[in-house]
Design an enzyme around this catalytic site. Structure first.
Site, short mmCIF file in Angstrom:
data_model
loop_
_atom_site.label_atom_id
_atom_site.label_comp_id
_atom_site.label_asym_id
_atom_site.label_seq_id
_atom_site.Cartn_x
_atom_site.Cartn_y
_atom_site.Cartn_z
N GLU A 72 23.58 70.38 53.30
CA GLU A 72 22.54 70.96 54.14
C GLU A 72 21.79 69.87 54.90
O GLU A 72 21.34 70.08 56.04
CB GLU A 72 21.57 71.78 53.28
CG GLU A 72 22.12 73.11 52.80
CD GLU A 72 23.12 72.97 51.67
OE1 GLU A 72 23.92 73.90 51.45
OE2 GLU A 72 23.10 71.91 51.00
N ASP B 283 17.94 79.97 49.91
CA ASP B 283 17.60 79.26 48.68
C ASP B 283 17.96 77.77 48.77
O ASP B 283 17.39 76.95 48.05
CB ASP B 283 18.35 79.88 47.49
CG ASP B 283 18.27 81.39 47.50
OD1 ASP B 283 17.56 81.95 46.65
OD2 ASP B 283 18.92 82.01 48.36
N HIS C 63 20.23 82.62 44.58
CA HIS C 63 20.88 83.05 45.81
C HIS C 63 20.27 84.34 46.37
O HIS C 63 20.91 85.05 47.13
CB HIS C 63 22.38 83.30 45.58
CG HIS C 63 23.15 82.09 45.18
ND1 HIS C 63 23.07 81.55 43.92
CD2 HIS C 63 24.02 81.31 45.88
CE1 HIS C 63 23.86 80.49 43.84
NE2 HIS C 63 24.44 80.32 45.02
#
Length: 323
Positions: A60, A85, A129
């Site tokens: 990410e 998340d 999640h």
């Protein structure tokens, strides 16, 4: 009007904006050959090639960091973080870089990126999640925050977000991807910061967004059978927030119920309630009610998850407490 799913509407918006502006590109984990974890980017790799549909590594930080750099350099990236998340992994790039650059460079730097993320419970994805983290995003100056509830709104708002010169956090509810609705044909956009009255009423105002909009509309139908006419408002964007539409409704109804799926403690509903109390207090005939999730991680067990998510019964109970 054509019937499309929420997922198809987002895919269509991405394709149209990529055709309209060659500076628009998408990147993220599995967005290319796989078509996205939820199938939202299906077919875009074949249409635009690997230079504009980038399969990123499982990082990410790399996704957001490269998107911020590309946006400052003049491109319009649409990065995808598979689940909201996981945004914690790239918070520096989002809150310290993307959100701050325009300000810190005296307005000379623009960061036109649209960060797409899926959130929400109801699909058995458990605590890591399934969260709704919009309140965190709304707390960061410099970010715009969008949460569409319908296919038509998803398409029109995403197109506006991509064209915006500011970083926009575009939050999609994973349980809505298969939901269908009428989507206008041809070119259309929906301005950020404009709420929509989804159902008119005179007795109580219900403000709800994302998946909770649909729970609120269902609750309003049940309440109507008992003679209580609820006005249901979808803010659609949380930042900027359309106060005027909400205040006009409260002036008419005198009562407000705020509904969101995120936990009540620290939720964005508290900000809305404070805003109304400060600026629209004289229009209230009763205290503001909030319907939200309990302050606990989201359970995996289906029966516990169902108990965790706010539902029509809880909304109806909150409304009936006024009468």
């Amino acid at each position: 009007m054509a019937e499309k799913t929420y997922s198809q509407a987002i895919n269509e918006a991405l394709e149209e904006e990529m055709r309209r502006d060659e500076k628009v590109y998408i990147l993220g984990e599995d967005v290319g050959a796989f078509g996205g974890c939820f199938g939202v980017t299906t077919g875009l790799l074949e249409k635009f090639g690997a230079e504009r549909v980038l399969d990123a590594p499982i990082s990410e930080t790399a996704i957001m960091g490269s998107a911020v750099g590309a946006a400052v350099a003049g491109l319009r990236p649409v990065p995808e973080i598979m689940f909201v998340d996981f945004v914690g992994v790239c918070l520096d790039e989002l809150l310290n870089q993307a959100a701050k650059m325009h300000y810190m460079f005296g307005g000379k730097a623009k960061v036109p990126l649209t960060l797409r993320m899926a959130g929400g419970a109801g699909v058995g994805a458990a605590a890591q999640h399934s969260q709704s983290l919009e309140a965190f995003m709304c707390h960061i100056p410099g970010l715009k925050v969008v949460m569409p509830a319908t296919a038509a709104d998803a398409k029109g708002l995403l197109k506006s977000a991509i064209r915006d010169d500011n970083p926009v956090v575009f939050l999609e509810h994973k349980a809505l991807y298969g939901a269908s609705g009428e989507v206008p044909e041809g070119e259309y956009t929906i301005p950020l910061g404009k709420a929509d009255i989804k159902r008119e009423g005179k007795d109580v105002t219900i403000l709800a967004y994302s998946m909770m909009l649909h729970k609120a509309l269902a609750a309003a139908e049940t309440l109507a059978l008992e003679g209580i006419e609820a006005e249901v408002i979808d803010p659609r964007t949380l930042v900027p927030f359309d106060k005027e539409t909400l205040y006009k409704s409260i002036e008419k109804t005198g009562r407000l119920v705020i509904v969101h799926e995120a936990v009540k403690q620290g939720g964005f509903g508290g900000e809305i309630a404070a805003m109304v109390a400060e600026e629209c207090f004289d229009s209230l005939d009763a205290s503001i009610k909030r319907v939200a999730a309990p302050f606990t991680p989201i359970p995996f067990a289906s029966n516990l998850e169902a108990a965790y998510i706010p539902d029509e019964a809880k909304i109806i109970e909150a409304v009936k407490s006024f009468f």
